[in-house]
Enzyme design. Sequence first.
Site: not given
Length: 370
Positions: A18, A145, A191, A197, A231-233, A314, A338
């Site tokens: 990054e 993560k 991932k 990023s 499944i979701g926003r 998030d 951003s």
Amino acid sequence: MTDKKPRVLLLFGGRSSEHSVSCVTAAGVMKSIDKDRFDIVPVGITRQGQWTLLEEDPQDWALNTGKLPEITDVSHPVQLASDPSRTSLLSLTDSGVTDLGTIDVVFPLLHGPFGEDGSLQGMLEMVGVSYVGSGIAASAIGMDKHFMKVAFEGAGFKVGPYEVITNKQWLRDSEAALARCERLQYPLFVKPTRAGSSVGITKVDSPSELRAAIEVARAEDPKVIVEQGIIGREIECGVLEGRGSDQTRASFPGEVAVADSGHTFYDFEAKYVDGTASKLSCPADLSEEATQEIRELAVKAFDSLDGEGLSRVDFFYTPEGDWIINEINTMPGFTPSSMYPQMWAKTGIEYRELIDELIGLALDRKIGLR
């Protein structure tokens, strides 16, 4: 109180993938920081880890015509050093060492490993200088993560199904590692565990694609996480530490929609290169109750890691009305365009004021155990 302006070392670049994103972030801060309040000292870190004093010119590091900036000039090597009374920036040349003056606070605009993962924060603690952002433990957990999910599960959050594949597990028996992923429902997202990023991420729609996707992620990090698609926003919320004993603050939530059919998810190109690929809605189209709930959850996530300074949290918001936490970013993207600065602008704190507040928070905070 003196009339001397705080001297801020803007630190950017770095050894991670990054690197260029960090340079673009630095360009935004250089252009917008209040020069009447702060003296700035730009210092870049090359991909090889060399520290070098740079010119204060935002155009050198901006994203121009799609070209990613990179720090290559090492003609002015520097390092931080401390004595009992101050932390100094030293110039290192063949003719000797020159003291370039006191540094009051470091603004580390670094993303990814060796910048956002606690390693830099530990070094800054050792030399006794204030810095923007979270400390060692929160930075390290927030970067990984795997351990992030463990910490959030322990704090009572819902997380999506996942599997972690370490380097030794993959080298010892890759077939067994692949077999563990069979419990997960496709699509999967593979991932690098300690990257950001959207670098090295692959969306996988069938088992035949999984091995190759893992190798792509392993090119960034030998430890890989395989996550079941939710499944979701995708809803995000900016978090800002409170002053003194004040409560942690949360921005209005934002939602990113990928508008370009050429991007199947919010990948690196959609984030930083293709300006038409995504659209931010802030405040997100949520009920008043759901908006309040995500703001409270974002603060809880930040506080559960002992976060400091800033973070972006998030979530996935499912059709059933559940909030599933995806991740926390302890040094989120911080260019003027951003998500994090945009959400705070919609909440009432503009970019320059946000920079001022983050530096103020760092200067107010003591170094060491707290």
